[in-house]
Design a protein around this motif. Sequence first.
Motif, mmCIF file in Angstrom:
data_model
loop_
_atom_site.group_PDB
_atom_site.id
_atom_site.type_symbol
_atom_site.label_atom_id
_atom_site.label_comp_id
_atom_site.label_asym_id
_atom_site.label_seq_id
_atom_site.Cartn_x
_atom_site.Cartn_y
_atom_site.Cartn_z
ATOM 1 N N MET A 27 0.805 -1.219 0.000
ATOM 2 C CA MET A 27 0.000 0.000 0.000
ATOM 3 C C MET A 27 0.844 1.280 0.000
ATOM 4 O O MET A 27 0.313 2.357 -0.079
ATOM 5 C CB MET A 27 -0.922 0.030 1.221
ATOM 6 C CG MET A 27 -1.917 -1.107 1.280
ATOM 7 S SD MET A 27 -3.207 -0.973 0.058
ATOM 8 C CE MET A 27 -4.132 0.398 0.688
ATOM 9 N N ASP A 28 2.154 1.176 0.111
ATOM 10 C CA ASP A 28 3.052 2.339 0.174
ATOM 11 C C ASP A 28 2.744 3.265 1.343
ATOM 12 O O ASP A 28 3.025 4.442 1.298
ATOM 13 C CB ASP A 28 3.030 3.135 -1.142
ATOM 14 C CG ASP A 28 3.634 2.349 -2.285
ATOM 15 O OD1 ASP A 28 4.509 1.501 -2.012
ATOM 16 O OD2 ASP A 28 3.234 2.573 -3.428
ATOM 17 N N GLU A 29 2.111 2.757 2.388
ATOM 18 C CA GLU A 29 1.810 3.545 3.582
ATOM 19 C C GLU A 29 2.260 2.811 4.830
ATOM 20 O O GLU A 29 1.696 2.995 5.893
ATOM 21 C CB GLU A 29 0.297 3.772 3.727
ATOM 22 C CG GLU A 29 -0.344 4.654 2.732
ATOM 23 C CD GLU A 29 -1.807 4.847 3.093
ATOM 24 O OE1 GLU A 29 -2.075 5.552 4.079
ATOM 25 O OE2 GLU A 29 -2.666 4.281 2.415
ATOM 26 N N ARG A 30 3.206 1.980 4.752
ATOM 27 C CA ARG A 30 3.630 1.136 5.871
ATOM 28 C C ARG A 30 3.736 1.950 7.164
ATOM 29 O O ARG A 30 4.388 2.986 7.209
ATOM 30 C CB ARG A 30 4.973 0.521 5.526
ATOM 31 C CG ARG A 30 5.442 -0.524 6.470
ATOM 32 C CD ARG A 30 6.724 -1.110 5.907
ATOM 33 N NE ARG A 30 7.189 -2.206 6.705
ATOM 34 C CZ ARG A 30 8.070 -3.087 6.289
ATOM 35 N NH1 ARG A 30 8.562 -2.997 5.073
ATOM 36 N NH2 ARG A 30 8.461 -4.054 7.072
ATOM 37 N N VAL A 31 3.081 1.466 8.220
ATOM 38 C CA VAL A 31 3.114 2.111 9.530
ATOM 39 C C VAL A 31 3.396 1.054 10.593
ATOM 40 O O VAL A 31 3.217 -0.138 10.355
ATOM 41 C CB VAL A 31 1.793 2.848 9.857
ATOM 42 C CG1 VAL A 31 1.567 4.016 8.928
ATOM 43 C CG2 VAL A 31 0.616 1.902 9.813
ATOM 44 N N SER A 32 3.837 1.519 11.755
ATOM 45 C CA SER A 32 4.124 0.577 12.832
ATOM 46 C C SER A 32 3.776 1.195 14.177
ATOM 47 O O SER A 32 3.586 2.399 14.299
ATOM 48 C CB SER A 32 5.597 0.170 12.800
ATOM 49 O OG SER A 32 6.413 1.276 13.083
ATOM 50 N N THR A 33 3.693 0.318 15.170
ATOM 51 C CA THR A 33 3.440 0.730 16.545
ATOM 52 C C THR A 33 4.117 -0.280 17.459
ATOM 53 O O THR A 33 4.510 -1.357 17.019
ATOM 54 C CB THR A 33 1.928 0.814 16.836
ATOM 55 O OG1 THR A 33 1.735 1.432 18.101
ATOM 56 C CG2 THR A 33 1.265 -0.538 16.830
ATOM 57 N N VAL A 34 4.247 0.087 18.727
ATOM 58 C CA VAL A 34 4.781 -0.830 19.724
ATOM 59 C C VAL A 34 3.693 -1.066 20.755
ATOM 60 O O VAL A 34 3.098 -0.119 21.268
ATOM 61 C CB VAL A 34 6.049 -0.248 20.399
ATOM 62 C CG1 VAL A 34 6.526 -1.162 21.518
ATOM 63 C CG2 VAL A 34 7.139 -0.022 19.371
ATOM 64 N N TYR A 35 3.434 -2.341 21.034
ATOM 65 C CA TYR A 35 2.418 -2.718 22.012
ATOM 66 C C TYR A 35 3.014 -3.802 22.889
ATOM 67 O O TYR A 35 3.479 -4.828 22.385
ATOM 68 C CB TYR A 35 1.156 -3.209 21.305
ATOM 69 C CG TYR A 35 0.049 -3.598 22.246
ATOM 70 C CD1 TYR A 35 -0.756 -2.625 22.835
ATOM 71 C CD2 TYR A 35 -0.190 -4.917 22.564
ATOM 72 C CE1 TYR A 35 -1.768 -2.966 23.704
ATOM 73 C CE2 TYR A 35 -1.211 -5.267 23.435
ATOM 74 C CZ TYR A 35 -1.988 -4.297 24.003
ATOM 75 O OH TYR A 35 -2.990 -4.631 24.874
ATOM 76 N N GLU A 36 3.014 -3.591 24.187
ATOM 77 C CA GLU A 36 3.550 -4.541 25.160
ATOM 78 C C GLU A 36 4.948 -5.028 24.791
ATOM 79 O O GLU A 36 5.250 -6.220 24.874
ATOM 80 C CB GLU A 36 2.587 -5.719 25.345
ATOM 81 C CG GLU A 36 1.275 -5.320 25.972
ATOM 82 C CD GLU A 36 0.340 -6.500 26.206
ATOM 83 O OE1 GLU A 36 0.617 -7.630 25.739
ATOM 84 O OE2 GLU A 36 -0.690 -6.272 26.865
ATOM 85 N N GLY A 37 5.798 -4.119 24.353
ATOM 86 C CA GLY A 37 7.187 -4.450 24.051
ATOM 87 C C GLY A 37 7.414 -5.135 22.714
ATOM 88 O O GLY A 37 8.524 -5.548 22.405
ATOM 89 N N GLN A 38 6.372 -5.250 21.904
ATOM 90 C CA GLN A 38 6.476 -5.890 20.587
ATOM 91 C C GLN A 38 6.140 -4.874 19.508
ATOM 92 O O GLN A 38 5.143 -4.177 19.606
ATOM 93 C CB GLN A 38 5.503 -7.078 20.493
ATOM 94 C CG GLN A 38 5.374 -7.708 19.120
ATOM 95 C CD GLN A 38 6.640 -8.419 18.666
ATOM 96 O OE1 GLN A 38 7.121 -9.316 19.341
ATOM 97 N NE2 GLN A 38 7.174 -8.031 17.526
ATOM 98 N N THR A 39 6.971 -4.791 18.486
ATOM 99 C CA THR A 39 6.673 -3.941 17.342
ATOM 100 C C THR A 39 5.679 -4.662 16.446
ATOM 101 O O THR A 39 5.804 -5.862 16.202
ATOM 102 C CB THR A 39 7.951 -3.635 16.535
ATOM 103 O OG1 THR A 39 8.898 -3.012 17.396
ATOM 104 C CG2 THR A 39 7.661 -2.728 15.352
#
Length: 105
Positions: free
Chosen positions: A61-73
Motif C-alpha cells: 500500500m506504500d503507507e507502511r506504519v508501525s506501533t509498539v504494544y507490550e514491548g512488541q513492534t
Amino acid sequence: MKPTLLLTILAFGLVSCASPAPATATGTAAASAKVTKKTAAKPKPYPLKTCLVTGDGLDEMDERVSTVYEGQTFEFCCKPCLKKFNKNPGKYVKALEKEKAKAKG
C-alpha cells in the motif's frame, strides 16, 4: 572584559546547552500508538513480512506504519489497519503468536 562577567556568560551558555530537547513523536504511528509503560527496553522486531490485519505484504500500500504494544513492534500495510489494531490489540497479539508458532515448526 572582567573575569566574573566572562565566567557568568560562559556558565549561562553551558546551562542552556545542557537542557534536554523536548520530546517529540516520531513516525506516522507513534502519535496513535498504544505504548506500555515499559518503554526503556528496546521493543522486539516485527517478525513477519505481511500485515496481520489484511494478510497483504507490508509494502503493497506504500503507507507502511508501525506501533509498539507490550514491548512488541507491530507493522501494518496502511493507517486503517493500525486503527483496527488499536481497537482490539489482543486479537492481533494472539494472531502474531500463532504465526510465530507456525514458522517454528
